[in-house]
Structure formats: C-alpha cells, structure tokens
Motif scaffolding. Structure first.
Motif, PDB file in Angstrom:
ATOM      1  N   ASP A  98      30.228  15.979  26.398  1.00 53.11           N
ATOM      2  CA  ASP A  98      28.989  15.136  25.684  1.00 53.11           C
ATOM      3  C   ASP A  98      29.481  13.658  25.498  1.00 53.11           C
ATOM      4  O   ASP A  98      28.697  12.788  25.571  1.00 53.11           O
ATOM      5  CB  ASP A  98      28.400  15.814  24.587  1.00 53.11           C
ATOM      6  CG  ASP A  98      27.957  17.034  25.118  1.00 53.11           C
ATOM      7  OD1 ASP A  98      27.558  17.307  26.221  1.00 53.11           O
ATOM      8  OD2 ASP A  98      27.668  18.093  24.278  1.00 53.11           O
ATOM      9  N   GLY A  99      30.661  13.617  24.949  1.00 53.60           N
ATOM     10  CA  GLY A  99      31.102  12.252  24.380  1.00 53.60           C
ATOM     11  C   GLY A  99      32.551  12.307  24.384  1.00 53.60           C
ATOM     12  O   GLY A  99      33.313  13.300  23.791  1.00 53.60           O
ATOM     13  N   ILE A 100      33.296  11.130  24.747  1.00 50.63           N
ATOM     14  CA  ILE A 100      34.868  10.820  24.731  1.00 50.63           C
ATOM     15  C   ILE A 100      34.966   9.591  24.477  1.00 50.63           C
ATOM     16  O   ILE A 100      34.221   8.646  25.079  1.00 50.63           O
ATOM     17  CB  ILE A 100      35.271  11.598  25.856  1.00 50.63           C
ATOM     18  CG1 ILE A 100      36.958  11.508  26.057  1.00 50.63           C
ATOM     19  CG2 ILE A 100      34.913  10.905  27.251  1.00 50.63           C
ATOM     20  CD1 ILE A 100      37.663  12.250  26.864  1.00 50.63           C
ATOM     21  N   SER A 101      36.074   9.179  23.926  1.00 50.01           N
ATOM     22  CA  SER A 101      36.299   7.582  23.756  1.00 50.01           C
ATOM     23  C   SER A 101      37.022   7.353  24.680  1.00 50.01           C
ATOM     24  O   SER A 101      37.811   8.219  25.697  1.00 50.01           O
ATOM     25  CB  SER A 101      37.215   7.709  22.366  1.00 50.01           C
ATOM     26  OG  SER A 101      38.170   8.362  22.596  1.00 50.01           O
ATOM     27  N   ALA A 102      37.155   6.086  25.219  1.00 49.69           N
ATOM     28  CA  ALA A 102      38.109   5.387  26.212  1.00 49.69           C
ATOM     29  C   ALA A 102      39.345   5.929  26.304  1.00 49.69           C
ATOM     30  O   ALA A 102      40.019   6.112  27.544  1.00 49.69           O
ATOM     31  CB  ALA A 102      37.648   3.858  26.399  1.00 49.69           C
ATOM     32  N   ASP A 103      39.996   5.886  25.177  1.00 45.16           N
ATOM     33  CA  ASP A 103      41.487   6.407  25.097  1.00 45.16           C
ATOM     34  C   ASP A 103      41.658   7.685  24.974  1.00 45.16           C
ATOM     35  O   ASP A 103      42.715   8.328  24.843  1.00 45.16           O
ATOM     36  CB  ASP A 103      42.143   5.569  23.954  1.00 45.16           C
ATOM     37  CG  ASP A 103      41.644   6.122  22.546  1.00 45.16           C
ATOM     38  OD1 ASP A 103      40.605   7.058  22.578  1.00 45.16           O
ATOM     39  OD2 ASP A 103      42.070   5.583  21.509  1.00 45.16           O
TER      40      ASP A 103
END
Length: 166
Positions: free
Chosen positions: A47-52
């Motif tokens: 559903d959501g993940i940070s770029a790093d």
C-alpha cells in the motif's frame, strides 16, 4: 457511468491514497504504492513504501466491528509487512487502520497476533477518518455485504484469487 460491482473496493483503495500523505508526514517519509519483485518470481503489492524502502505501510480501510475473516486479513497484512520488511531491510513497519475495532484487535487483544506485532516491531496506527470518508466507506461495506449475500459465491470470507499479489 457504470454501477460498480457489489464487491468492488475502489473506494477503499482511494482511501489508501488519501491516507498515505498524512501517514508519510507523521513518519517523515514520502510514501507511494508499489509492487515489489522479491526474486524467485515473487511479487508483492504494498500500500505504501518510501523511496529508500526503509518504511513500509499497509492500510486497512474497514470501519466497524470485525467479522469473519477480517481479523485474518489484518494478520495477513501484518505478516506481509514482517516478511517484506525483512527481505528489504526496512526499519519502520506500519499497519494503519481507520477505526477503533481494528486498532483494539491489533493492540490490546490477548491474541498471538497482537503479541507478534509487538515482538516484530510492527507499529499499529489509528488514522481517524472525517465524517464524510467514514460514511462513504460504511456505505461501500454495506453494498459489498449486500452483494455477497445476493451472489451466492460462497466467498464471504474474503479470500483472494490464486497468484494474488496482495
């Protein structure tokens, strides 16, 4: 304009996209949905993940008391966070819910699942919906329940098709 299928969850997926910026601001990370290839032919939708890839989020957009396999869905989402987070080396795993019953189930219930979330460092966050979003999601759930009763599909437990990435 076509009428959505009774089991369509587009509104709940839309809710996820409105929650991610708020949650990202709280966590200090920009979050976006992404399907990750873990190798060996394994792909998983997040559903959501940070770029790093240090922050991974799953959002559970259900309001009201949990019924049937809904607790199992929450447990599955949490297991996905732990599994993918371990593979990617994520340092922050968050299971965001939008209503008190799911929050209580994951944080205060005397269950192995609630204990496991604590042990594996999964943070459970309650995101309060405004009145309009709450009413919209409740109406969607009522439509879905009515559609399931009328479909005779036998899939009231919320299973996913084989090969699903969720």
């Amino acid at each position: 304009m076509t009428t959505p299928h009774p089991s369509d969850s587009a509104e709940q997926r839309d809710l996820e996209t409105t929650i991610l910026p708020t949650l990202g601001a709280q966590l200090g990370a920009e979050l976006a949905p992404e399907t990750i290839d873990l190798g060996d032919g394994v792909r998983v939708a997040l559903d959501g993940i940070s770029a790093d890839r240090s922050v991974i989020v799953e959002v559970y957009g259900h309001v009201g008391e949990l019924k049937g396999a809904q607790g199992t869905k929450l447990t599955r989402d949490a297991f996905k966070l732990v599994f993918v987070g371990g593979r990617l080396g994520a340092t922050t795993l968050v299971l965001a819910v939008v209503d008190q019953p799911a929050y209580r189930y994951l944080t205060t219930a005397k269950t192995w699942a609630a204990a496991a979330l604590r042990d594996f460092g999964v943070t459970v966050t309650l995101i309060e919906l405004d009145g309009a979003d709450h009413a919209r999601i409740l109406a969607v759930q009522q439509r879905q329940a009515a559609g399931m009763r009328g479909s005779g599909s036998g899939d009231e437990q919320g299973g996913e098709p084989a090969g699903s990435t969720n």
